[in-house]
Scaffold this motif. Structure first.
Motif, PDB file in Angstrom:
ATOM      1  N   THR A  49      36.257  35.998  44.278  1.00  0.00           N
ATOM      2  CA  THR A  49      35.477  37.234  44.295  1.00  0.00           C
ATOM      3  C   THR A  49      36.254  38.331  43.580  1.00  0.00           C
ATOM      4  OG1 THR A  49      34.267  36.715  46.315  1.00  0.00           O
ATOM      5  CG2 THR A  49      34.539  39.035  45.791  1.00  0.00           C
ATOM      6  N   GLN A  50      35.549  39.086  42.741  1.00  0.00           N
ATOM      7  CA  GLN A  50      36.159  40.188  42.009  1.00  0.00           C
ATOM      8  C   GLN A  50      35.628  41.510  42.563  1.00  0.00           C
ATOM      9  OE1 GLN A  50      37.993  38.208  40.299  1.00  0.00           O
ATOM     10  NE2 GLN A  50      36.572  36.490  40.351  1.00  0.00           N
TER      11      GLN A  50
ATOM     12  N   PRO B 202      31.084  32.196  43.159  1.00  0.00           N
ATOM     13  CA  PRO B 202      31.715  33.343  42.502  1.00  0.00           C
ATOM     14  C   PRO B 202      30.983  34.632  42.864  1.00  0.00           C
ATOM     15  CG  PRO B 202      30.243  32.262  40.983  1.00  0.00           C
ATOM     16  CD  PRO B 202      30.233  31.429  42.241  1.00  0.00           C
ATOM     17  N   ALA B 203      31.675  35.742  42.760  1.00  0.00           N
ATOM     18  CA  ALA B 203      31.002  37.016  43.031  1.00  0.00           C
ATOM     19  C   ALA B 203      31.714  38.166  42.327  1.00  0.00           C
ATOM     20  CB  ALA B 203      30.948  37.293  44.532  1.00  0.00           C
ATOM     21  N   VAL B 204      30.917  39.113  41.855  1.00  0.00           N
ATOM     22  CA  VAL B 204      31.393  40.426  41.425  1.00  0.00           C
ATOM     23  C   VAL B 204      30.824  41.441  42.398  1.00  0.00           C
ATOM     24  CG1 VAL B 204      31.251  42.221  39.677  1.00  0.00           C
ATOM     25  CG2 VAL B 204      31.631  39.859  38.986  1.00  0.00           C
ATOM     26  N   VAL B 205      31.698  42.165  43.088  1.00  0.00           N
ATOM     27  CA  VAL B 205      31.274  43.227  43.995  1.00  0.00           C
ATOM     28  C   VAL B 205      31.595  44.546  43.301  1.00  0.00           C
ATOM     29  CG1 VAL B 205      31.508  44.226  46.286  1.00  0.00           C
ATOM     30  CG2 VAL B 205      31.705  41.747  45.980  1.00  0.00           C
ATOM     31  N   TYR B 206      30.559  45.265  42.944  1.00  0.00           N
ATOM     32  CA  TYR B 206      30.695  46.468  42.114  1.00  0.00           C
ATOM     33  C   TYR B 206      30.571  47.734  42.960  1.00  0.00           C
ATOM     34  CZ  TYR B 206      29.602  50.081  38.698  1.00  0.00           C
ATOM     35  OH  TYR B 206      29.597  51.233  37.966  1.00  0.00           O
ATOM     36  N   PHE B 207      31.472  48.688  42.685  1.00  0.00           N
ATOM     37  CA  PHE B 207      31.503  49.975  43.381  1.00  0.00           C
ATOM     38  C   PHE B 207      31.222  51.088  42.375  1.00  0.00           C
ATOM     39  CE2 PHE B 207      33.929  47.129  45.934  1.00  0.00           C
ATOM     40  CZ  PHE B 207      34.003  47.615  47.231  1.00  0.00           C
ATOM     41  N   PRO B 208      30.070  51.740  42.451  1.00  0.00           N
ATOM     42  CA  PRO B 208      29.867  52.932  41.617  1.00  0.00           C
ATOM     43  C   PRO B 208      30.841  54.045  42.022  1.00  0.00           C
ATOM     44  CG  PRO B 208      27.795  52.111  42.516  1.00  0.00           C
ATOM     45  CD  PRO B 208      28.890  51.399  43.239  1.00  0.00           C
TER      46      PRO B 208
ATOM     47  N   ARG C 189      41.030  35.714  40.929  1.00  0.00           N
ATOM     48  CA  ARG C 189      40.595  36.914  41.655  1.00  0.00           C
ATOM     49  C   ARG C 189      41.065  38.149  40.902  1.00  0.00           C
ATOM     50  NH1 ARG C 189      42.482  36.759  47.763  1.00  0.00           N
ATOM     51  NH2 ARG C 189      40.403  37.506  48.235  1.00  0.00           N
ATOM     52  N   GLN C 190      40.267  39.210  40.985  1.00  0.00           N
ATOM     53  CA  GLN C 190      40.625  40.475  40.368  1.00  0.00           C
ATOM     54  C   GLN C 190      40.235  41.629  41.284  1.00  0.00           C
ATOM     55  OE1 GLN C 190      38.599  40.930  36.640  1.00  0.00           O
ATOM     56  NE2 GLN C 190      39.532  39.131  35.693  1.00  0.00           N
TER      57      GLN C 190
END
Length: 767
Positions: free
Chosen positions: A104-105, A82-88, A148-149
């Motif tokens: 992956t989100q 699983p993964a959360v890829v965060y964009f500021p 997925r999101q």
């Protein structure tokens, strides 16, 4: 003045929060089957992305996505990475596509959504390509792309020449996926050919809070079924092109200054339509010459293709509401008007079918289901005004999430502490094994990180005669209060014949209802469950039940005293295949019941929900009322009728279980099969779109075609007893001969209602 003061206070609070809390809190998510150093959370800035609108950030973003070697190119599917890829916040310049991996989100700062801006020489099929064509076929089978999101972004293609083909997002996916809070910015010129959102395949799905500005087409979409709400289209040539579907539900559309609102005329040139059905409610068209463009005629082929149901549609300067091949079917207005209800297709009352194109007389909507005259909606809370100090980590509270440790006490203590301190519990990614019931009290707010799992285990949940909840919301049926739950999964491990995954007791009878957003029940078929190919490989032709594969008593039970529950994008799924096995090999596991609502009052809102592969039924409503459903989706277990629905879970009279003795008396065919939807002694039930599917008979799909006679099962929708004011719009069934029955008598027959792949009844209303 109070309202103004509240706004000023909220603005002040936002100003004090430096970046979204998701980028500020410690991240301790642990993927137990991916290796000790696998990074569940990734901030793209940590991988070199600048977000300054000048630097090309493509490689850095894809590096963040691919850290730890997740399931990407040539990988079938997985739950292990699983993964959360965060964009500021920022503007991220990209020159080619971003490719999110499986499970992956992609999540942007909810308070200040980041922009992904294409360069003028951009190359790729979508700024975000959710399922790439590395070969002539999609990388992942679109019907098996789950969990997925993508949320909180601006996708900008305005730097690409208007006459050059460009796509904001390519998104052929399936259940338990969502898009939320995304703006698609495209040129608004006469020569523009850009498309905001493109979907050509899949089995969705849910989307909400999307805005499309400019472009040739806002959204061009083909998929089995979908629920979409709160979509806004501004200055597109065509807002929506419906490429194909079996059933699609739109709610809360706002289409402004577009030439065509919804074009559902695909395939009409040869009189063989590709669009099965569209349901449109609570929507507005402003300055649109043609709101709906259809290819439907009284001689359409197939007979019910192009079925359309509209309800509560406001028109402002819309000369033509519905235009068919021969011209205007429903006139609009140069001023303002509201279409109460109108449609075309096949309708049923006590008999039928009746082919119609014209007004529908809708039964009154219960006021308790409404807000400002429309069905109540509420987007998933993202807590964007709160600081990181408002969150409590479950791993900081001592839970391990390694699929082996007993986390019962640690998880329960964390929930209780968060409520006592008025904090939001952050469920860091992990598989949290529990050996007794987890109780969620009023006031709880729980947010998961990339779908962590609360997973029952042990003998406490293994008594078929004494079922117990894995997660219990509210201590007793009718306890007052509200909760907010989002982004996690409830499941079982090993033999769990007495496990009810979620028991809902809470009564939210004042104020906002309680909510579940992207909370799923996923039973079996993934690593850690001990309910996979190695334990429960399918056995076609063999009716013997493997006692090691009884995995749940019920998916979700809403008890008599419960009320006021809002569910959005909730998938209650007993796995039909092993997600973590290289070939997605099918398995045979047994779970008794899907979603059972026996609340005496309601209200309940089921936006984009699904329930699949339970033995006795997928949805059952008994002695209840005030239920809204938007495009529900069901599937019958693939092994039935070997054995049939009476095996291995004996019907329980107290739960109003079907025993099929009366409903199957004198009925030919595979009658003792799981009900898709069963409504017993209930009233004020409104379903706006439903896909009720039976694809298999003993693992063979030969039964599911019209040529084969749709013989997978005999019956799938049952209205029983004193049920009243039951309203079913755009019912789509596959593999079933009797589409709807009332008190054991057939209402609708599949062959009378042939559609593109399903059979369709546009309107059924009980008295």
């Amino acid at each position: 003045m109070r309202f103004v003061s509240a706004l000023l206070a909220a603005a002040s609070l936002v100003a004090t929060v430096k970046g979204h809390w998701l980028g500020q809190i410690p991240h301790q998510g642990f993927a137990p089957f991916a290796g000790a150093n696998y990074p569940v959370f990734r901030n793209v800035r940590d991988y070199g992305a600048r977000g300054d609108g000048v630097t090309d950030d493509t490689a850095a973003i894809n590096a963040a996505i691919n850290a730890g070697n997740p399931c990407n190119k040539n990988c079938v599917s997985t739950t292990m990475t699983p993964a959360v890829v965060y964009f500021p916040a920022g503007t991220y310049l990209i020159s080619s596509s971003i490719f999110p991996a499986y499970f992956t989100q992609l999540i942007g700062d909810a308070a200040a959504p980041p922009t992904l801006k294409a360069t003028s020489n951009f190359a790729g099929f979508g700024l975000i390509d959710g399922n790439p064509y590395y070969s002539p076929v999609l990388n992942w089978k679109s019907q098996n792309v789950f969990f997925r999101q993508v949320r909180n972004f601006v996708l900008d293609t305005t730097a690409i020449a208007p006459g050059t083909a460009a796509t904001g997002m390519h998104w052929p996916t399936s259940q338990a996926t969502s898009l939320q809070n995304i703006v698609f910015n495209m040129p608004a010129t006469a020569d523009v050919v850009h498309v905001g959102l493109f979907i050509e395949e899949g089995s969705g799905g849910f989307m909400t809070d999307l805005t499309f500005n400019g472009g040739a087409t806002g959204a061009s979409m083909g998929n089995q079924q979908y629920t979409m709400r709160n979509l806004r289209f501004n200055n597109c040539k065509t807002a929506i092109i419906q490429i194909w579907d079996w059933g699609w539900t739109y709610a809360g559309l706002s289409i402004n200054n577009c030439q065509v609102g919804i074009d559902m005329s695909a395939g009409g040139s040869n009189n063989k339509l590709d669009v099965g059905s569209v349901t449109l409610i609570d929507s507005t068209f402003t300055n649109v010459p043609v709101a709906i463009l259809t290819a439907w005629t009284t001689s359409s082929n197939p007979a019910t293709a192009g079925s359309l149901v509209m309800e509560n549609i406001a028109l402002n300067n819309v000369p033509v509401a519905v235009k068919g091949p021969s011209g205007t079917m429903l006139a609009g207005t140069g001023g303002s008007m509201t279409i109460a209800a109108w449609g075309n297709g096949h309708s049923y009352a006590s008999s039928g079918p009746t082919k119609f194109a014209g007004p529908i007389t809708p039964n009154p909507r219960p006021g308790v289901l409404l807000s400002n005259g429309r069905y109540y909606t509420r987007s998933k809370p993202q807590y964007e005004t709160l600081p990181a100090s408002s969150f409590l980590s479950v791993r900081s509270a001592g839970a391990r999430g390694d699929a082996a440790t007993d986390d019962t006490a640690a998880l329960q203590n964390a929930i209780n502490t968060a409520v006592a301190q008025n904090k939001i519990l952050f469920l860091d990614y992990g598989l949290y094994r529990v050996t007794s019931t987890i109780r969620i009290p009023p006031g709880a707010r729980i947010v998961g990180e990339s779908f962590p799992v609360i997973m029952s285990a042990g003998g406490f949940f293994n008594d078929i005669n004494n079922p117990r909840p894995v997660v219990q919301v509210g201590a007793t049926s009718g306890q007052q209060g509200q909760v907010e739950l989002s982004d996690f999964i409830v499941s079982t491990q090993g033999v769990q014949a007495g496990a009810t995954c979620i028991e809902w007791n809470l009564a939210s009878s004042s104020g906002a209802p309680s909510g579940m957003w992207d909370v799923h029940v996923r039973i079996g078929g993934f690593t850690g469950t001990q309910q996979q190919v190695a334990q429960c490989l399918k056995t076609p032709g063999n009716a013997a039940v493997n006692p090691n594969c009884l995995v749940a008593f019920m998916g979700m039970h809403v008890t008599r005293g419960a009320s006021g529950l809002y569910m959005e994008n909730v998938w209650i799924w007993t796995a039909d295949h092993d997600i973590d096995e290289a070939q997605n090999t099918q398995i045979t596991i047994y779970a008794g019941r899907g979603l059972y609502i026996e609340s005496e009052t309601g209200p309940f809102w089921l936006w984009g929900t699904g329930s699949e592969h339970f033995v006795l039924y997928q949805y059952q409503f008994a002695n209840t009322r005030n239920i809204f459903m938007g495009q529900i989706q069901t599937e019958t277990p693939y092994f039935q009728p070997t054995p049939n629905a009476l095996v291995p879970f004996p019907p329980v009279v107290a739960l109003r279980d079907p025993d099929f003795s009366a409903s199957c008396a004198g009925v030919e065919g595979n009658c003792a099969a799981a009900w898709g939807l069963r409504v017993i002694d209930s009233r004020d039930v409104f379903m706006y779109g439903g896909g009720l599917y039976s694809f298999f008979s003993d693992y063979s799909t030969a039964c599911s075609t019209f040529a084969a006679g749709q013989t997978c099962q005999q019956r799938i929708v049952s209205i029983e007893g004193s049920a009243a004011n039951v309203n079913l719009y755009n019912v789509n069934t596959i593999g079933t001969r009797e589409m709807i029955t009332r008190n054991g008598g057939r209402v609708a027959w599949f062959a009378d209602n042939v559609n593109t792949f399903a059979s369709n009844v546009a309107v059924y209303k009980s008295s």
